[in-house]
Write a protein that holds these residues in place. Structure first.
Motif, PDB file in Angstrom:
ATOM      1  N   GLY A 274       0.834  -1.199   0.000  1.00 35.50           N
ATOM      2  CA  GLY A 274       0.000   0.000   0.000  1.00 35.50           C
ATOM      3  C   GLY A 274       0.870   1.251   0.000  1.00 35.50           C
ATOM      4  O   GLY A 274       2.094   1.161  -0.030  1.00 35.50           O
ATOM      5  N   LEU A 275       0.247   2.440   0.036  1.00 39.63           N
ATOM      6  CA  LEU A 275       1.024   3.689  -0.016  1.00 39.63           C
ATOM      7  C   LEU A 275       1.536   4.072   1.373  1.00 39.63           C
ATOM      8  O   LEU A 275       2.494   4.821   1.509  1.00 39.63           O
ATOM      9  N   ASP A 276       0.869   3.553   2.391  1.00 41.47           N
ATOM     10  CA  ASP A 276       1.132   4.027   3.740  1.00 41.47           C
ATOM     11  C   ASP A 276       2.034   3.089   4.541  1.00 41.47           C
ATOM     12  O   ASP A 276       1.885   2.943   5.743  1.00 41.47           O
ATOM     13  N   SER A 277       2.965   2.469   3.862  1.00 44.65           N
ATOM     14  CA  SER A 277       3.865   1.450   4.419  1.00 44.65           C
ATOM     15  C   SER A 277       3.136   0.342   5.195  1.00 44.65           C
ATOM     16  O   SER A 277       3.662  -0.243   6.126  1.00 44.65           O
ATOM     17  N   LEU A 278       1.894   0.109   4.777  1.00 39.92           N
ATOM     18  CA  LEU A 278       1.171  -1.063   5.266  1.00 39.92           C
ATOM     19  C   LEU A 278       0.943  -1.963   4.053  1.00 39.92           C
ATOM     20  O   LEU A 278       0.742  -1.466   2.951  1.00 39.92           O
ATOM     21  N   THR A 279       0.976  -3.269   4.260  1.00 41.64           N
ATOM     22  CA  THR A 279       0.699  -4.172   3.135  1.00 41.64           C
ATOM     23  C   THR A 279      -0.470  -5.087   3.495  1.00 41.64           C
ATOM     24  O   THR A 279      -0.791  -5.250   4.669  1.00 41.64           O
ATOM     25  N   ASP A 280      -1.086  -5.639   2.454  1.00 40.77           N
ATOM     26  CA  ASP A 280      -2.081  -6.695   2.669  1.00 40.77           C
ATOM     27  C   ASP A 280      -1.426  -7.999   2.255  1.00 40.77           C
ATOM     28  O   ASP A 280      -0.801  -8.073   1.196  1.00 40.77           O
ATOM     29  N   LEU A 281      -1.574  -9.017   3.077  1.00 42.20           N
ATOM     30  CA  LEU A 281      -0.940 -10.293   2.782  1.00 42.20           C
ATOM     31  C   LEU A 281      -2.021 -11.366   2.678  1.00 42.20           C
ATOM     32  O   LEU A 281      -2.802 -11.542   3.608  1.00 42.20           O
ATOM     33  N   SER A 282      -2.085 -12.033   1.515  1.00 43.81           N
ATOM     34  CA  SER A 282      -3.063 -13.118   1.352  1.00 43.81           C
ATOM     35  C   SER A 282      -2.336 -14.426   1.131  1.00 43.81           C
ATOM     36  O   SER A 282      -1.287 -14.447   0.472  1.00 43.81           O
ATOM     37  N   PHE A 283      -2.887 -15.504   1.654  1.00 39.86           N
ATOM     38  CA  PHE A 283      -2.305 -16.819   1.384  1.00 39.86           C
ATOM     39  C   PHE A 283      -3.388 -17.880   1.457  1.00 39.86           C
ATOM     40  O   PHE A 283      -4.477 -17.640   1.979  1.00 39.86           O
ATOM     41  N   THR A 284      -3.075 -19.046   0.891  1.00 36.56           N
ATOM     42  CA  THR A 284      -4.071 -20.123   0.910  1.00 36.56           C
ATOM     43  C   THR A 284      -3.588 -21.253   1.815  1.00 36.56           C
ATOM     44  O   THR A 284      -2.390 -21.506   1.942  1.00 36.56           O
ATOM     45  N   VAL A 285      -4.559 -21.913   2.432  1.00 34.30           N
ATOM     46  CA  VAL A 285      -4.293 -23.091   3.271  1.00 34.30           C
ATOM     47  C   VAL A 285      -5.335 -24.155   2.888  1.00 34.30           C
ATOM     48  O   VAL A 285      -6.374 -23.815   2.315  1.00 34.30           O
ATOM     49  N   PRO A 286      -5.077 -25.428   3.178  1.00 33.57           N
ATOM     50  CA  PRO A 286      -6.118 -26.428   2.905  1.00 33.57           C
ATOM     51  C   PRO A 286      -7.392 -26.080   3.681  1.00 33.57           C
ATOM     52  O   PRO A 286      -7.322 -25.680   4.844  1.00 33.57           O
ATOM     53  N   ARG A 287      -8.532 -26.234   3.016  1.00 35.39           N
ATOM     54  CA  ARG A 287      -9.801 -25.855   3.640  1.00 35.39           C
ATOM     55  C   ARG A 287     -10.011 -26.607   4.957  1.00 35.39           C
ATOM     56  O   ARG A 287     -10.550 -26.076   5.916  1.00 35.39           O
ATOM     57  N   ALA A 288      -9.532 -27.860   4.971  1.00 33.21           N
ATOM     58  CA  ALA A 288      -9.720 -28.684   6.170  1.00 33.21           C
ATOM     59  C   ALA A 288      -8.955 -28.121   7.374  1.00 33.21           C
ATOM     60  O   ALA A 288      -9.271 -28.450   8.511  1.00 33.21           O
ATOM     61  N   ASP A 289      -7.939 -27.284   7.112  1.00 32.62           N
ATOM     62  CA  ASP A 289      -7.140 -26.738   8.217  1.00 32.62           C
ATOM     63  C   ASP A 289      -7.591 -25.342   8.627  1.00 32.62           C
ATOM     64  O   ASP A 289      -6.983 -24.716   9.502  1.00 32.62           O
ATOM     65  N   LEU A 290      -8.647 -24.841   7.966  1.00 37.13           N
ATOM     66  CA  LEU A 290      -9.037 -23.451   8.203  1.00 37.13           C
ATOM     67  C   LEU A 290      -9.452 -23.205   9.652  1.00 37.13           C
ATOM     68  O   LEU A 290      -9.118 -22.172  10.239  1.00 37.13           O
ATOM     69  N   ARG A 291     -10.143 -24.190  10.225  1.00 33.33           N
ATOM     70  CA  ARG A 291     -10.611 -24.011  11.598  1.00 33.33           C
ATOM     71  C   ARG A 291      -9.444 -23.870  12.583  1.00 33.33           C
ATOM     72  O   ARG A 291      -9.519 -23.188  13.581  1.00 33.33           O
ATOM     73  N   LYS A 292      -8.363 -24.579  12.246  1.00 29.96           N
ATOM     74  CA  LYS A 292      -7.168 -24.518  13.082  1.00 29.96           C
ATOM     75  C   LYS A 292      -6.391 -23.219  12.791  1.00 29.96           C
ATOM     76  O   LYS A 292      -5.842 -22.590  13.684  1.00 29.96           O
ATOM     77  N   ALA A 293      -6.366 -22.820  11.498  1.00 34.33           N
ATOM     78  CA  ALA A 293      -5.521 -21.688  11.086  1.00 34.33           C
ATOM     79  C   ALA A 293      -6.092 -20.337  11.508  1.00 34.33           C
ATOM     80  O   ALA A 293      -5.343 -19.423  11.889  1.00 34.33           O
ATOM     81  N   THR A 294      -7.428 -20.192  11.451  1.00 36.21           N
ATOM     82  CA  THR A 294      -8.010 -18.858  11.664  1.00 36.21           C
ATOM     83  C   THR A 294      -7.670 -18.254  13.033  1.00 36.21           C
ATOM     84  O   THR A 294      -7.134 -17.141  13.078  1.00 36.21           O
ATOM     85  N   PRO A 295      -7.929 -18.956  14.147  1.00 35.67           N
ATOM     86  CA  PRO A 295      -7.592 -18.332  15.436  1.00 35.67           C
ATOM     87  C   PRO A 295      -6.102 -18.047  15.573  1.00 35.67           C
ATOM     88  O   PRO A 295      -5.706 -17.036  16.166  1.00 35.67           O
ATOM     89  N   LEU A 296      -5.312 -18.918  14.972  1.00 38.98           N
ATOM     90  CA  LEU A 296      -3.854 -18.748  15.024  1.00 38.98           C
ATOM     91  C   LEU A 296      -3.443 -17.432  14.356  1.00 38.98           C
ATOM     92  O   LEU A 296      -2.677 -16.622  14.895  1.00 38.98           O
ATOM     93  N   ILE A 297      -4.003 -17.208  13.162  1.00 34.75           N
ATOM     94  CA  ILE A 297      -3.662 -16.000  12.403  1.00 34.75           C
ATOM     95  C   ILE A 297      -4.246 -14.760  13.085  1.00 34.75           C
ATOM     96  O   ILE A 297      -3.617 -13.694  13.111  1.00 34.75           O
TER      97      ILE A 297
END
Ligand code: ADP
Ligand code: ASP
Ligand code: MG
Length: 407
Positions: free
Chosen positions: A298-321
């Protein structure tokens, strides 16, 4: 006399009638003089049924107990087939993974094969017995039952073929080979006569479930010739083998689609060194495989970061992230499940240029937005909205000249 491993998948042993048909085929190969080792899956739907029961027992079932449960499906089919063959006067015997010495690590539900002793198989073959082996299962060093990941009977078959130095491993299934795309999604898909291990490995890992990914890895490593063929009809199948010169002549050999991914976006990430490690370290420690990653400045020295994980691991990944996002003072976290990854695969991409550009053009022509892109030497993948996955696959299949000529 050839030694052939036959593997029959869930639909092929889905009921007693089908088991009779499998017995016919095994008996025929036996009569023709081949030495046959049979590997079976559970009846179709059975492993899912058992999994559902486990989740009814408790929301988060213990992995060791899951393996104990899931391994039962294959015991049913091997016993039924062995009975059928014996009833015809053919000397067949069923064996569990443990009895044939499939030794794995202790990663329950996704165990890796460490070694195969196959003593009882050698013994059985020496006495003219047809072994009928339960796929998908092994034991760890503590003699606990393990399973090899979904679709793992393919791996059992290939591993036994390697251990026995079999002449061929035939994967009998509900399609008569590997197609240029899943024929259930792309009706114009064509059967491929011969495909390289490397292309097959990419196709399997990018969504073509006709062969389990690790079975292809194993076959390549031990040079096991694998044939994929129909258990329902006679005819030519697909040979999975070493790459040869003609395989490079086409740029794209196949198209795949994969719905098993989900996308996580962390918005407003401070752009400074060490942040990526802070985000992905805990994800890796939780045994979650991150596939694609993109970062937008972004312009304000902030970035957006996107990534993919297996759908089956989403429940585990979300609180972690969410926890990590808080620690690094990011603005927010958003999660999207309704994505799919569409990929083009071909060893010919090494020598043909312009494949990526054409892929983007085709998707844009269909009005399909691309969320993420990743490439390697022999594949290109785009993440799109899930609802466009099948349309994208069909459009790409046509554009890259893979459609069957219309009769
Ligand atoms: P089995 O139960 O015999 O192991 P699977 O369901 O695991 O069978 O695999 C066969 C299925 O794989 C086919 O019914 C087909 O829908 C799907 N498939 C996906 N991609 C492909 C492809 N490129 N070629 C052939 N089949 C494919
Ligand atoms: N029965 C197991 C599954 O459904 C293994 C297999 O079919 O290959 O995943
Ligand atoms: Mg399968």
């Amino acid at each position: 006399m050839a030694l052939i491993v036959h593997k029959y998948g869930g639909t092929s042993v889905g009921n007693i009638d089908r088991i009779h048909k499998v017995a016919d085929r095994v008996a025929q190969a036996h009569r023709a003089g081949d030495q046959v080792v049979v590997v079976l899956s559970a009846m179709s739907g059975e492993t899912d049924r058992l999994l559902k029961l486990a989740h009814e027992a408790t929301p988060n079932p213990d992995d060791r107990e899951l393996d104990m449960l899931l391994s039962t499906g294959e015991r049913v089919t091997i016993a039924l087939l062995a009975m059928d063959l014996r009833g015809r006067g053919i000397n067949a015997r069923s064996f569990t993974g443990r009895q044939v010495g499939i030794i794995t690590d202790s990663a329950h539900t996704k165990a890796r094969i460490a070694r195969v002793t196959a003593e009882r198989l050698h013994e059985a073959l020496k006495h003219g017995v047809i072994p009928v082996v339960a796929g998908f299962q092994g034991i760890n060093e503590q003699s606990d039952v393990t399973t090899l990941g979904r679709g793992g009977s393919d791996l059992s078959a290939v591993a036994l073929a390697a251990a026995l130095k079999a002449d061929r491993c035939i994967i009998f299934t509900d399609v008569d080979g590997v197609y240029t795309a899943d024929p259930n999604v792309v009706p114009a898909a064509k059967r491929i006569d011969k495909i390289s291990y490397e292309e097959m490995l990419e196709m399997a890992s990018l969504g073509a479930k006709v062969l389990q990914t690790r079975s292809v890895e194993f076959a390549a490593k031990f040079n096991v010739p694998v044939e994929v063929n129909s258990s329902f009809k006679e005819g030519k199948g697909t040979l999975v083998t070493r790459e040869d010169a003609d395989m490079e002549s086409v740029a794209v050999a196949g198209v795949t689609g994969d719905r098993n991914q989900a996308k996580i976006t962390i918005v407003g990430v401070p752009d400074k060194p060490g942040i990526a490690a802070k985000i992905f370290g805990p994800v890796a420690n939780a045994n979650i495989n991150v596939d694609m990653i993109i970062q937008n400045m972004g312009l304000d020295s902030l970035t957006d970061l996107s990534f993919t994980v297996p759908r089956a691991d989403l429940r585990k990944a979300t609180p972690l992230i969410q926890g990590v996002a808080k620690d690094i003072s990011a603005k927010s976290v958003s999660v999207t499940e309704a994505i799919a990854k569409v990929s083009l695969i071909g060893v010919g991409m090494r020598s043909h240029s312009g494949v990526a550009a054409k892929m983007f053009e085709v998707l844009s022509h269909e009005g399909i937005n691309i969320h993420m892109i990743s490439t390697s030497e022999i594949k290109i993948s785009c993440v799109v909205d899930e609802k466009y996955m099948e349309l994208a696959m069909r459009a790409l299949h046509t554009a890259f000249g893979l459609d069957q000529p219309t009769k």
